[in-house]
Design a protein around this motif. Structure first.
Motif, PDB file in Angstrom:
ATOM      1  N   ASN A  14      -7.710  19.628  72.248  1.00  0.00           N
ATOM      2  CA  ASN A  14      -6.704  20.666  71.973  1.00  0.00           C
ATOM      3  C   ASN A  14      -6.804  21.198  70.542  1.00  0.00           C
ATOM      4  N   ARG A  16      -7.104  19.704  67.756  1.00  0.00           N
ATOM      5  CA  ARG A  16      -6.314  18.951  66.777  1.00  0.00           C
ATOM      6  C   ARG A  16      -7.208  17.905  66.112  1.00  0.00           C
ATOM      7  N   MET A  19     -10.557  12.131  66.813  1.00  0.00           N
ATOM      8  CA  MET A  19     -10.124  10.730  66.707  1.00  0.00           C
ATOM      9  C   MET A  19     -11.235   9.963  65.998  1.00  0.00           C
ATOM     10  N   THR A  20     -10.834   9.146  65.027  1.00  0.00           N
ATOM     11  CA  THR A  20     -11.843   8.350  64.352  1.00  0.00           C
ATOM     12  C   THR A  20     -11.947   6.965  65.006  1.00  0.00           C
ATOM     13  N   GLY A  46       0.654  10.561  68.357  1.00  0.00           N
ATOM     14  CA  GLY A  46      -0.659  11.203  68.218  1.00  0.00           C
ATOM     15  C   GLY A  46      -1.797  10.220  68.418  1.00  0.00           C
ATOM     16  N   ASN A  66       2.053   7.977  72.501  1.00  0.00           N
ATOM     17  CA  ASN A  66       2.370   9.411  72.609  1.00  0.00           C
ATOM     18  C   ASN A  66       1.154  10.249  72.245  1.00  0.00           C
ATOM     19  N   ASP A  67       1.044  11.397  72.891  1.00  0.00           N
ATOM     20  CA  ASP A  67       0.148  12.437  72.391  1.00  0.00           C
ATOM     21  C   ASP A  67       0.646  13.777  72.913  1.00  0.00           C
ATOM     22  N   GLY A  68       0.368  14.824  72.136  1.00  0.00           N
ATOM     23  CA  GLY A  68       0.776  16.165  72.544  1.00  0.00           C
ATOM     24  C   GLY A  68      -0.049  16.676  73.712  1.00  0.00           C
ATOM     25  N   HIS A  72      -5.412  13.539  76.865  1.00  0.00           N
ATOM     26  CA  HIS A  72      -5.824  12.425  76.000  1.00  0.00           C
ATOM     27  C   HIS A  72      -5.250  11.115  76.526  1.00  0.00           C
ATOM     28  N   LEU A  95       5.556  16.078  69.235  1.00  0.00           N
ATOM     29  CA  LEU A  95       6.527  15.659  68.225  1.00  0.00           C
ATOM     30  C   LEU A  95       6.815  16.850  67.300  1.00  0.00           C
ATOM     31  N   SER A 112      -1.313   7.921  63.060  1.00  0.00           N
ATOM     32  CA  SER A 112      -2.459   8.159  62.186  1.00  0.00           C
ATOM     33  C   SER A 112      -3.020   9.560  62.401  1.00  0.00           C
ATOM     34  N   ARG A 113      -3.027  10.338  61.309  1.00  0.00           N
ATOM     35  CA  ARG A 113      -3.728  11.618  61.254  1.00  0.00           C
ATOM     36  C   ARG A 113      -3.164  12.639  62.246  1.00  0.00           C
TER      37      ARG A 113
HETATM   38  C1  LIG Z   1      -6.825  14.069  64.485  1.00  0.00           C
HETATM   39  S1  LIG Z   1      -6.278  13.328  65.994  1.00  0.00           S
HETATM   40  C2  LIG Z   1      -5.966  11.685  65.407  1.00  0.00           C
HETATM   41  C3  LIG Z   1      -6.203  10.649  66.470  1.00  0.00           C
HETATM   42  C4  LIG Z   1      -6.044   9.207  65.999  1.00  0.00           C
HETATM   43  N1  LIG Z   1      -4.660   8.860  65.825  1.00  0.00           N
HETATM   44  C5  LIG Z   1      -6.825   8.940  64.732  1.00  0.00           C
HETATM   45  O1  LIG Z   1      -6.244   8.534  63.717  1.00  0.00           O
HETATM   46  O2  LIG Z   1      -8.039   9.134  64.755  1.00  0.00           O
HETATM   47  C6  LIG Z   1      -4.644  13.969  66.164  1.00  0.00           C
HETATM   48  C7  LIG Z   1      -3.984  13.661  67.500  1.00  0.00           C
HETATM   49  O3  LIG Z   1      -2.591  13.961  67.380  1.00  0.00           O
HETATM   50  C8  LIG Z   1      -2.177  14.729  68.492  1.00  0.00           C
HETATM   51  N2  LIG Z   1      -1.105  15.613  68.026  1.00  0.00           N
HETATM   52  C9  LIG Z   1      -1.196  16.651  67.170  1.00  0.00           C
HETATM   53  N3  LIG Z   1      -0.005  17.198  66.956  1.00  0.00           N
HETATM   54  C10 LIG Z   1       0.873  16.480  67.704  1.00  0.00           C
HETATM   55  C11 LIG Z   1       2.264  16.543  67.892  1.00  0.00           C
HETATM   56  N4  LIG Z   1       2.996  17.484  67.306  1.00  0.00           N
HETATM   57  N5  LIG Z   1       2.837  15.623  68.721  1.00  0.00           N
HETATM   58  C12 LIG Z   1       2.107  14.671  69.326  1.00  0.00           C
HETATM   59  N6  LIG Z   1       0.767  14.567  69.178  1.00  0.00           N
HETATM   60  C13 LIG Z   1       0.167  15.462  68.380  1.00  0.00           C
HETATM   61  C14 LIG Z   1      -3.396  15.497  68.941  1.00  0.00           C
HETATM   62  O4  LIG Z   1      -3.304  15.876  70.299  1.00  0.00           O
HETATM   63  C15 LIG Z   1      -4.510  14.497  68.652  1.00  0.00           C
HETATM   64  O5  LIG Z   1      -4.779  13.697  69.763  1.00  0.00           O
END
Ligand SMILES: C[S@@+](CC[C@H](N)C(=O)[O-])C[C@H]1O[C@@H](n2cnc3c(N)ncnc32)[C@H](O)[C@@H]1O
Length: 243
Positions: A14, A16, A19-20, A46, A66-68, A72, A95, A112-113
């Motif tokens: 999406n 965004r 993921m690391t 996320g 949770n994830d948006g 995922h 969120l 995270s992130r």
């Molecule tokens: C950069 S990835 C980080 C994934 C993992 N947590 C990491 O640290 O590698 C960001 C994730 O957050 C989710 N995300 C972004 N904005 C969000 C929101 N407002 N609410 C919930 N999830 C969200 C995205 O769909 C994505 O899967």
């Protein structure tokens, strides 16, 4: 899973980011906490495909992931070993507005992130929801990206530092990322809202958390193109005090 840009980064579906697959020091603190407090109920915001959720489950935590993007979470569930599935709940939604839980629902909140994809107002709402969902004595572990995120944002650093001098409340806000996109790591949305340690401390204190540790993270694990000077991410460990 979608294409992998480097061996440690997996694209989100999406726009965004990525993921690391590596574990930074603050995520390690979160996992150590799960290990030493077996059975804690964790909320992960996320979670993407669940790198941290899976490791927390293996350490005995009960995880609400949770994830948006629900796709995922489907993949997260598919990759969860059968023995841990009963300790996993999925909670799709963006969120901070799509989700609500009763007060004192979780022992630990980890994200995270994810928070640098929110506007300043959304960050504040998100933090006050996290505070409310957390039990007294509970811990929050956050990792968020900073403006010092490597070559493609280096032109933004001057803007950020100038705004910071002028006391801007969200100096790391980029409302249109078009001109900053990296050739290679361009799976990002239009808005980014980078944090620094002052922002992280301020929003934590404003919602009532006691900050235990807040520091930059040297992302030696990130691809070279998105590294700068050892301040690429910001990490937080904080506690909700007893009333
Ligand atoms: C950069 S990835 C980080 C994934 C993992 N947590 C990491 O640290 O590698 C960001 C994730 O957050 C989710 N995300 C972004 N904005 C969000 C929101 N407002 N609410 C919930 N999830 C969200 C995205 O769909 C994505 O899967």
């Amino acid at each position: 899973m979608q294409h992998v840009e480097c061996e440690k980064w997996v694209s989100t579906l999406n726009d965004r980011g990525y993921m690391t697959l590596s574990i930074d020091p603050f995520t390690q603190k979160f996992l150590d906490y799960c290990e030493s407090h077996s059975g804690v109920h964790v909320f992960e915001g996320g979670a993407a495909y669940g790198i941290a959720t899976h490791l927390a489950l293996k350490r005995g935590a009960i995880v609400t992931a949770n994830d948006g993007d629900p796709r995922h979470l489907d993949l997260l569930y598919e990759h969860t070993p059968q023995e841990f599935r009963s300790a996993l709940k999925l909670s799709p939604g963006m969120l901070p507005h799509d989700l609500d839980f009763p007060k004192d629902s979780f022992d630990v909140i980890y994200s995270s992130r994810m928070m640098h994809f929110l506007t300043g107002e959304e960050v504040e709402i998100c933090m006050s929801k996290f505070f409310n969902w957390l039990k007294e004595g509970g811990k929050i572990f956050l990792v968020v990206e900073s403006p010092y995120l490597g070559a493609c944002y280096s032109a933004f650093i001057l803007t950020y530092e100038e705004r910071k001098k002028q006391g801007h409340p969200w100096p790391g806000l980029i409302e249109d990322t078009t001109s900053y996109k990296s050739m290679r790591y361009n799976n990002i949305p239009r808005l980014l809202n980078f944090f620094d340690t002052d922002i992280m401390r301020r929003i934590s204190k404003n919602c009532g958390l006691i900050v235990e540790e807040c520091a930059y993270i040297n992302r030696t694990d990130f691809p070279l193109e998105v590294r700068h000077d050892g301040r690429e991410s910001v990490g937080l460990v904080a506690t909700k005090p007893y009333a």
